[in-house]
Design a protein around this motif. Structure first.
Motif, PDB file in Angstrom:
ATOM      1  N   GLY A   1      -2.273  21.900 -86.168  1.00  0.00           N
ATOM      2  CA  GLY A   1      -1.572  22.993 -86.844  1.00  0.00           C
ATOM      3  C   GLY A   1      -0.147  23.157 -86.313  1.00  0.00           C
ATOM      4  O   GLY A   1       0.234  22.561 -85.301  1.00  0.00           O
ATOM      5  N   ALA A   2       0.628  23.976 -87.037  1.00  0.00           N
ATOM      6  CA  ALA A   2       2.041  24.174 -86.660  1.00  0.00           C
ATOM      7  C   ALA A   2       2.173  25.004 -85.387  1.00  0.00           C
ATOM      8  O   ALA A   2       3.102  24.830 -84.602  1.00  0.00           O
ATOM      9  N   ARG A   3       1.225  25.932 -85.178  1.00  0.00           N
ATOM     10  CA  ARG A   3       1.308  26.756 -83.962  1.00  0.00           C
ATOM     11  C   ARG A   3       1.170  25.864 -82.723  1.00  0.00           C
ATOM     12  O   ARG A   3       1.899  26.016 -81.752  1.00  0.00           O
TER      13      ARG A   3
ATOM     14  N   LEU B   1       4.358  24.132 -82.165  1.00  0.00           N
ATOM     15  CA  LEU B   1       5.368  25.001 -81.527  1.00  0.00           C
ATOM     16  C   LEU B   1       5.090  25.127 -80.028  1.00  0.00           C
ATOM     17  O   LEU B   1       6.006  25.121 -79.204  1.00  0.00           O
TER      18      LEU B   1
ATOM     19  N   PHE C   1       8.626  34.754 -86.565  1.00  0.00           N
ATOM     20  CA  PHE C   1       7.178  34.535 -86.623  1.00  0.00           C
ATOM     21  C   PHE C   1       6.542  35.137 -85.363  1.00  0.00           C
ATOM     22  O   PHE C   1       6.844  34.690 -84.249  1.00  0.00           O
TER      23      PHE C   1
ATOM     24  N   TYR D   1      14.815  28.795 -81.462  1.00  0.00           N
ATOM     25  CA  TYR D   1      13.787  28.582 -82.483  1.00  0.00           C
ATOM     26  C   TYR D   1      14.328  29.165 -83.774  1.00  0.00           C
ATOM     27  O   TYR D   1      14.781  30.318 -83.797  1.00  0.00           O
TER      28      TYR D   1
ATOM     29  N   GLN E   1      14.052  29.200 -88.321  1.00  0.00           N
ATOM     30  CA  GLN E   1      13.391  28.816 -89.579  1.00  0.00           C
ATOM     31  C   GLN E   1      14.428  28.852 -90.689  1.00  0.00           C
ATOM     32  O   GLN E   1      14.676  29.909 -91.258  1.00  0.00           O
TER      33      GLN E   1
ATOM     34  N   ASN F   1      10.010  33.335 -92.328  1.00  0.00           N
ATOM     35  CA  ASN F   1       8.958  34.345 -92.156  1.00  0.00           C
ATOM     36  C   ASN F   1       9.490  35.369 -91.145  1.00  0.00           C
ATOM     37  O   ASN F   1       9.761  34.980 -90.014  1.00  0.00           O
TER      38      ASN F   1
ATOM     39  N   VAL G   1       7.186  25.572 -92.148  1.00  0.00           N
ATOM     40  CA  VAL G   1       5.850  25.484 -92.743  1.00  0.00           C
ATOM     41  C   VAL G   1       5.833  25.895 -94.218  1.00  0.00           C
ATOM     42  O   VAL G   1       4.873  25.628 -94.917  1.00  0.00           O
ATOM     43  N   TYR G   2       6.898  26.560 -94.673  1.00  0.00           N
ATOM     44  CA  TYR G   2       6.935  27.023 -96.067  1.00  0.00           C
ATOM     45  C   TYR G   2       7.905  26.217 -96.924  1.00  0.00           C
ATOM     46  O   TYR G   2       7.899  26.333 -98.156  1.00  0.00           O
TER      47      TYR G   2
ATOM     48  N   LYS H   1      -0.087  25.866 -94.768  1.00  0.00           N
ATOM     49  CA  LYS H   1       0.355  26.834 -95.777  1.00  0.00           C
ATOM     50  C   LYS H   1       0.311  26.245 -97.187  1.00  0.00           C
ATOM     51  O   LYS H   1       0.670  26.903 -98.151  1.00  0.00           O
TER      52      LYS H   1
ATOM     53  N   PRO I   1      -5.105  26.560 -93.663  1.00  0.00           N
ATOM     54  CA  PRO I   1      -4.963  26.427 -92.211  1.00  0.00           C
ATOM     55  C   PRO I   1      -6.235  25.950 -91.522  1.00  0.00           C
ATOM     56  O   PRO I   1      -6.190  25.481 -90.392  1.00  0.00           O
TER      57      PRO I   1
ATOM     58  N   ARG J   1      -6.154  22.602 -89.924  1.00  0.00           N
ATOM     59  CA  ARG J   1      -5.407  22.482 -88.658  1.00  0.00           C
ATOM     60  C   ARG J   1      -4.607  21.179 -88.596  1.00  0.00           C
ATOM     61  O   ARG J   1      -4.743  20.377 -87.666  1.00  0.00           O
TER      62      ARG J   1
HETATM   63  C1  LIG Z   1       6.642  30.452 -89.477  1.00  0.00           C
HETATM   64  C2  LIG Z   1       5.274  29.998 -89.098  1.00  0.00           C
HETATM   65  N1  LIG Z   1       5.141  28.970 -88.259  1.00  0.00           N
HETATM   66  C3  LIG Z   1       3.920  28.529 -87.888  1.00  0.00           C
HETATM   67  C4  LIG Z   1       2.775  29.121 -88.363  1.00  0.00           C
HETATM   68  C5  LIG Z   1       1.441  28.592 -87.907  1.00  0.00           C
HETATM   69  O1  LIG Z   1       0.959  27.657 -88.810  1.00  0.00           O
HETATM   70  P1  LIG Z   1      -0.439  26.916 -88.571  1.00  0.00           P
HETATM   71  O2  LIG Z   1      -1.484  27.708 -89.274  1.00  0.00           O
HETATM   72  O3  LIG Z   1      -0.258  25.551 -89.146  1.00  0.00           O
HETATM   73  O4  LIG Z   1      -0.684  26.869 -87.097  1.00  0.00           O
HETATM   74  C6  LIG Z   1       2.867  30.204 -89.227  1.00  0.00           C
HETATM   75  C7  LIG Z   1       1.644  30.882 -89.711  1.00  0.00           C
HETATM   76  O5  LIG Z   1       1.643  32.009 -90.135  1.00  0.00           O
HETATM   77  C8  LIG Z   1       4.154  30.654 -89.613  1.00  0.00           C
HETATM   78  O6  LIG Z   1       4.308  31.686 -90.441  1.00  0.00           O
END
Ligand SMILES: Cc1ncc(COP(=O)(O)O)c(C=O)c1O
Length: 360
Positions: free
Chosen positions: A71-73, A76, A97, A139, A141, A146, A176-177, A207, A211, A214
């Motif tokens: 996943g993106a989290r 990060l 975020f 960081y 976006q 978001n 992610v968007y 997204k 999710p 992952r």
């Molecule tokens: C800006 C941003 N980055 C990362 C994430 C996390 O994404 P993921 O569900 O792929 O971990 C989110 C989820 O809300 C997000 O809004």
């Protein structure tokens, strides 16, 4: 009755039948059952690189510089760990975020807010913040931010990249968007393509596809950086589950992911239209999964919504200092049923009108 406008989810409908079909037809070879390459299968990373080129602004990343993540989290987390932020300031947009703020705290850094306007992060404020805080990391976006939905125009991207280059900043670009913004138009260049030598791009498919799969990744500036992150993954988990990453990689390569994206985007156009119907032109309804409703008293509006059973993310969660920002985020995909979403948005309109009539 409760309504969920708090979590940014894509619809499940466009994915479910495809997932069932693909799982039933998947070839169960040894690679699905043995330890995976900690960076991910090469074919999957190649499909991810091609996806980035097409849907994230021409990043032209080689598969060797991509590391798959859960996943993106997770991407990060690894990006922050890679650049090193302990006891250091990390610059973030004034609204950001909330998960990123948690990650920064958990790694012993502290977030420093940089002012934004309707086009996103302000380059002049970035320059001031670097000089005042001594920060080395930002960081950011740039696309469908978001929570505000802001997308940086080309000039803004170039200005941010040029300030970062001049001041020696490392960028962690979260995207992610973005693919939602570029459905009907050529993508603007990602910061990772304007400043490739100093940008770590953290992205994911959660997204678009959901999710629960992952699936995320990092695109790193060079092979050495990618090898370092790959080693962290080897140490901690020996790679992503091959099943889900193979599945998403196959969907990226055979066009399924693009078709799901198109269906999600079209559904979101309807949903943003619904937000405008109930909330008027004040609501900033862009292309992604969320809209932004400016509100002078976001805290009171969130409380009024909670009393009506409408959940939104606590507005202060997006700020470095937990104070209500000038609006609330409305997530349009968590309620799969369009009628229920309409009911929730009607509650938002009523709560806002009541607050206007009886300000606290
Ligand atoms: C800006 C941003 N980055 C990362 C994430 C996390 O994404 P993921 O569900 O792929 O971990 C989110 C989820 O809300 C997000 O809004």
């Amino acid at each position: 009755m409760t309504y969920n406008l708090a979590v940014n989810l894509p619809l499940r409908g466009p994915v479910r039948p495809r997932l069932q079909r693909t799982l039933a037809s998947m070839d169960v070879d040894d690679a699905l059952l043995l330890y995976p390459d900690p960076a991910g299968e090469v074919a999957v990373r190649e499909a991810t690189a091609a996806w980035m080129d097409q849907h994230l602004g021409g990043t032209r990343s080689a598969a060797s510089r991509i590391v798959l993540t859960g996943g993106a989290r997770h991407a990060l987390w690894l990006a922050l760990e890679h650049v090193g932020i302990r006891d250091a300031p990390v610059l973030v947009e004034a609204l950001t975020f909330p998960g990123l703020l948690e990650l920064v705290r958990a790694q012993g850094g502290h977030a420093v807010a940089v002012a934004m306007d309707q086009d996103g992060l302000r380059p002049d404020a970035l320059e001031d913040a670097v000089k005042q805080s001594g920060a080395r990391v930002l960081y950011v976006q740039p696309t469908l931010h978001n929570p505000t939905t802001a997308t940086m125009p080309l000039d803004r991207r170039r200005d941010v990249a040029s300030v970062a280059r001049r001041l020696g900043l490392t960028l962690i670009e979260g995207d992610v968007y973005g693919p939602y913004a570029w459905q009907d138009t050529t993508p603007l260049p990602a910061l990772a393509s304007l400043l490739p030598e100093r940008t770590v791009l953290a992205a994911g498919m959660g997204k678009i596809l959901g999710p629960g799969l992952r699936y995320g990744w990092l695109a790193l500036p060079d092979d050495t950086a990618a090898a370092a992150v790959r080693e962290r993954i080897r140490l901690t988990q020996d790679g992503l589950p091959a099943l889900t990453s193979r599945l998403v990689g196959t969907w990226m390569a055979d066009g399924t992911a693009a078709r799901v994206l198109a269906e999600q985007a079209s559904a979101m156009t309807t949903r943003h239209g619904l937000a405008r119907k109930w909330l008027g032109d004040a609501v900033i309804a862009a292309e992604g999964l969320h809209a932004w409703l400016p509100a002078t008293d976001a805290g009171a509006l969130a409380e009024a919504l909670a009393r009506r059973g409408v959940q939104v993310t606590p507005p202060g969660a997006a700020c470095v200092v937990p104070e209500p920002p000038p609006g609330i985020r409305l997530c349009l995909g968590a309620e799969e049923d369009l009628e229920r979403l309409g009911d929730a948005l009607r509650h938002v309109a009523r709560a806002r009108d009541e607050l206007r009539a009886w300000p606290r």
